[in-house]
Design a protein around this motif. Sequence first.
Motif, short mmCIF file in Angstrom:
data_model
loop_
_atom_site.label_atom_id
_atom_site.label_comp_id
_atom_site.label_asym_id
_atom_site.label_seq_id
_atom_site.Cartn_x
_atom_site.Cartn_y
_atom_site.Cartn_z
N SER A 110 5.55 10.25 0.07
CA SER A 110 4.79 9.04 -0.28
C SER A 110 5.65 7.82 0.02
O SER A 110 6.82 7.76 -0.37
N LYS A 111 5.06 6.86 0.74
CA LYS A 111 5.80 5.69 1.19
C LYS A 111 5.05 4.41 0.83
O LYS A 111 3.85 4.30 1.08
N THR A 112 5.76 3.47 0.22
CA THR A 112 5.17 2.17 -0.09
C THR A 112 5.52 1.19 1.02
O THR A 112 6.69 1.01 1.36
N GLY A 171 4.86 2.10 14.19
CA GLY A 171 5.92 2.97 13.68
C GLY A 171 5.79 3.36 12.22
O GLY A 171 6.72 3.94 11.65
N GLN A 172 4.64 3.10 11.60
CA GLN A 172 4.46 3.44 10.20
C GLN A 172 3.54 4.65 10.02
O GLN A 172 3.05 4.90 8.92
N GLY A 173 3.29 5.37 11.11
CA GLY A 173 2.49 6.59 11.03
C GLY A 173 3.35 7.80 10.76
O GLY A 173 4.42 7.71 10.13
N GLU A 174 2.92 8.95 11.28
CA GLU A 174 3.66 10.18 11.02
C GLU A 174 4.75 10.41 12.07
O GLU A 174 4.68 9.88 13.18
N ALA A 175 5.72 11.20 11.70
CA ALA A 175 6.88 11.45 12.56
C ALA A 175 6.46 12.20 13.82
O ALA A 175 5.55 13.03 13.80
N ILE A 197 0.85 -1.18 0.00
CA ILE A 197 0.00 0.00 0.00
C ILE A 197 0.89 1.24 0.00
O ILE A 197 2.05 1.20 0.43
N THR A 198 0.35 2.32 -0.50
CA THR A 198 1.08 3.59 -0.53
C THR A 198 0.37 4.59 0.36
O THR A 198 -0.84 4.78 0.25
#
Length: 373
Positions: free
Chosen positions: A219-221, A240-244, A142-143
């Motif tokens: 954008s992150k895959t 840990g794949q959310g926002e900084a 997913i992106t």
Amino acid sequence: MAKRDYYEVLEISKSATEQEIKRAHRQLAKKYHPDVNKEADAEEKFKEIQEAYEVLSDPNKKSTYDQFGHAGMEGMGGAGGFGGGGFEDIFEGMFGGGFGGFGGFGGFGGGRNANAARRGADLEKTLIITFEEAAFGAKKEITVNREEECTKCAGSGARSKDDVKTCTQCSGSGRVTGVQNTILGRIQTQTVCPTCHGNGKEITHKCDNCHGRGTKNKSKTIEVKIPAGVNQGQQIRLTGQGEAGSNGGPTGDLYVAFRVKPHDFFTREAYDLHCEVPITFTQAALGAEIEVPTLDGRISLKIPAGTQPGTEFRLRAKGVTHIGRESFGDLYVKVKVAVPKKITARQRALLEEFDSLEDKSGTLWERFKKAFK
């Protein structure tokens, strides 16, 4: 120790509305917050209340919990700990600002530290998957668009460290104090500083890359491992794949909710599968052995002589695997007698002969005849 039922924790019924859930949480959180309640088990009760509210206040998590209980929360983004939710947050929702203290009673804390590390925001994404992918599990990509820490300024938002100054309006606290008259008396409130927006710092020269934000939208895959047995509306959490975060705080999480495409032949209820198969009148009357499809191949099914239309057969462990367990639901096969629309002259003659010989004295026939008397 086994976890208590979340509805029991919040002292509400399963039919409670969203407002009733919120009201119960607010009352219990105030009662058991460790800053107020000094009982030995107050902190544990407060954590339990926060955990229950995190699940029941989220429609997707609540639906999963109502269907599968605590087992459905394991690895599915539920009950993963609570963040924040302190006494200050409760009163901020009531009075519109941070809670400083009642006049004459002292204070229950002086607001948040503007320079404290803050966790990044969580993200949500819906992933559409096939019926088979939900049943067997799969890997998908997913992106997502998310805020990531600026690589040039390391999240400071400034061109250099010398360009970061303490905010002159709030003296670095990130909050400004005011007094508000309420039905409870004069209350000292704290709100976010309008100059520094709560971070306690002013930037004289902003970073050229992020323009002072400290983060950049990218954008992150991401590869998503879909657990076997997942169902419509359930979700998983990718830590840990959310926002900084800010000020060195941890990154938020990514919640992936699943939307499952319907199958052409099977329907699903929890971990059980259902389908309908056609049989002929002859097969129903004389009995037969037929092949029926399953998700992982064909299987033989014995049809006893005299099988009635709508009879349902249960094939054990031919359904969907339970999440995280080596067990399966069942497959329920309902037979439907297919009546031919066209028959040959020979078939008609044989059926007419059969009709003349057929016994119509059974209980069902007797009830039918009585309806005309």
